[in-house]
Design a protein around this motif. Structure first.
Motif, PDB file in Angstrom:
ATOM      1  N   ILE A   8      -4.699 -10.488 -16.483  1.00  0.00           N
ATOM      2  CA  ILE A   8      -5.999  -9.677 -15.941  1.00  0.00           C
ATOM      3  C   ILE A   8      -6.383 -10.247 -14.904  1.00  0.00           C
ATOM      4  N   GLU A   9      -6.206 -11.547 -14.681  1.00  0.00           N
ATOM      5  CA  GLU A   9      -6.795 -12.401 -13.503  1.00  0.00           C
ATOM      6  C   GLU A   9      -5.798 -12.251 -12.283  1.00  0.00           C
ATOM      7  N   ARG A  10      -4.442 -12.095 -12.767  1.00  0.00           N
ATOM      8  CA  ARG A  10      -3.629 -11.699 -11.442  1.00  0.00           C
ATOM      9  C   ARG A  10      -3.675 -10.445 -11.028  1.00  0.00           C
ATOM     10  N   GLU A  11      -3.934  -9.479 -11.895  1.00  0.00           N
ATOM     11  CA  GLU A  11      -4.277  -8.023 -11.598  1.00  0.00           C
ATOM     12  C   GLU A  11      -5.456  -7.991 -10.778  1.00  0.00           C
ATOM     13  N   ILE A  12      -6.583  -8.398 -11.054  1.00  0.00           N
ATOM     14  CA  ILE A  12      -7.723  -8.379 -10.429  1.00  0.00           C
ATOM     15  C   ILE A  12      -7.410  -8.975  -8.891  1.00  0.00           C
ATOM     16  N   GLU A  13      -6.710 -10.308  -8.799  1.00  0.00           N
ATOM     17  CA  GLU A  13      -6.534 -10.777  -7.621  1.00  0.00           C
ATOM     18  C   GLU A  13      -5.699  -9.888  -6.736  1.00  0.00           C
ATOM     19  N   GLN A  14      -4.750  -9.374  -7.243  1.00  0.00           N
ATOM     20  CA  GLN A  14      -3.851  -8.416  -6.521  1.00  0.00           C
ATOM     21  C   GLN A  14      -4.857  -7.163  -6.008  1.00  0.00           C
ATOM     22  N   ALA A  15      -5.618  -6.624  -6.939  1.00  0.00           N
ATOM     23  CA  ALA A  15      -6.548  -5.642  -6.391  1.00  0.00           C
ATOM     24  C   ALA A  15      -7.534  -6.062  -5.312  1.00  0.00           C
ATOM     25  N   ARG A  16      -7.908  -7.116  -5.399  1.00  0.00           N
ATOM     26  CA  ARG A  16      -8.760  -7.481  -4.383  1.00  0.00           C
ATOM     27  C   ARG A  16      -7.915  -7.685  -2.945  1.00  0.00           C
ATOM     28  N   GLU A  17      -6.644  -8.261  -3.037  1.00  0.00           N
ATOM     29  CA  GLU A  17      -6.183  -8.315  -1.948  1.00  0.00           C
ATOM     30  C   GLU A  17      -5.608  -6.932  -1.050  1.00  0.00           C
ATOM     31  N   ALA A  18      -5.262  -5.936  -2.183  1.00  0.00           N
ATOM     32  CA  ALA A  18      -5.013  -4.882  -1.623  1.00  0.00           C
ATOM     33  C   ALA A  18      -6.326  -4.103  -0.983  1.00  0.00           C
ATOM     34  N   LEU A  19      -7.538  -4.137  -1.518  1.00  0.00           N
ATOM     35  CA  LEU A  19      -8.722  -3.848  -1.000  1.00  0.00           C
ATOM     36  C   LEU A  19      -9.022  -4.457   0.289  1.00  0.00           C
ATOM     37  N   ALA A  20      -8.809  -5.660   0.503  1.00  0.00           N
ATOM     38  CA  ALA A  20      -9.146  -6.284   1.647  1.00  0.00           C
ATOM     39  C   ALA A  20      -8.266  -5.920   2.703  1.00  0.00           C
ATOM     40  N   SER A  21      -7.004  -5.929   2.475  1.00  0.00           N
ATOM     41  CA  SER A  21      -5.898  -5.016   3.355  1.00  0.00           C
ATOM     42  C   SER A  21      -6.352  -3.821   3.727  1.00  0.00           C
ATOM     43  N   THR A  22      -6.863  -2.979   2.934  1.00  0.00           N
ATOM     44  CA  THR A  22      -7.163  -1.539   3.336  1.00  0.00           C
ATOM     45  C   THR A  22      -8.422  -1.610   4.364  1.00  0.00           C
ATOM     46  N   LEU A  23      -9.653  -2.464   3.755  1.00  0.00           N
ATOM     47  CA  LEU A  23     -10.697  -2.757   4.623  1.00  0.00           C
ATOM     48  C   LEU A  23     -10.494  -3.058   6.011  1.00  0.00           C
ATOM     49  N   ASP A  24      -9.326  -4.087   5.852  1.00  0.00           N
ATOM     50  CA  ASP A  24      -9.037  -4.490   7.428  1.00  0.00           C
ATOM     51  C   ASP A  24      -8.382  -3.323   8.326  1.00  0.00           C
ATOM     52  N   GLU A  25      -7.710  -2.625   7.795  1.00  0.00           N
ATOM     53  CA  GLU A  25      -6.735  -1.205   8.379  1.00  0.00           C
ATOM     54  C   GLU A  25      -8.228  -0.457   8.828  1.00  0.00           C
ATOM     55  N   LEU A  26      -8.932  -0.172   8.057  1.00  0.00           N
ATOM     56  CA  LEU A  26     -10.071   0.618   8.303  1.00  0.00           C
ATOM     57  C   LEU A  26     -11.012   0.062   9.548  1.00  0.00           C
ATOM     58  N   GLY A  27     -11.292  -1.196   9.210  1.00  0.00           N
ATOM     59  CA  GLY A  27     -12.001  -1.703  10.475  1.00  0.00           C
ATOM     60  C   GLY A  27     -11.130  -1.697  11.772  1.00  0.00           C
ATOM     61  N   THR A  28      -9.849  -1.729  11.625  1.00  0.00           N
ATOM     62  CA  THR A  28      -9.090  -1.701  13.014  1.00  0.00           C
ATOM     63  C   THR A  28      -9.053  -0.062  13.489  1.00  0.00           C
TER      64      THR A  28
END
Length: 73
Positions: A8-28
């Motif tokens: 569960i912790e690994r899945e949450i961390e993966q979801a956080r990384e994916a969200l951070a990446s998406t937010l970075d792309e949107l910011g760009t």
């Protein structure tokens, strides 16, 4: 069936990384300077098209002639 807390912790961390990446792309993509540069490039390219460029030159010349004519009266 109960899930392993480590999984569960690994899945949450993966979801956080994916969200951070998406937010970075949107910011760009939503960067105002980038949007302005893209719009400027698009407008300049459109103005270089002959079917746009020459009528604008003609309209500018007509306005110039009308101004000169009005000033000479």
């Amino acid at each position: 069936m109960a899930r392993d807390p480590d999984t569960i912790e690994r899945e949450i961390e993966q979801a956080r990384e994916a969200l951070a990446s998406t937010l970075d792309e949107l910011g760009t993509k939503a960067n105002p300077k980038r949007l302005a540069d893209t719009a400027k490039t698009s407008v300049l390219a459109k103005l270089e098209e002959p079917r746009i460029k020459y009528p604008l030159i003609g309209a500018g010349a007509l306005v110039g002639l009308l101004l000169v004519r009005k000033l000479l009266r």
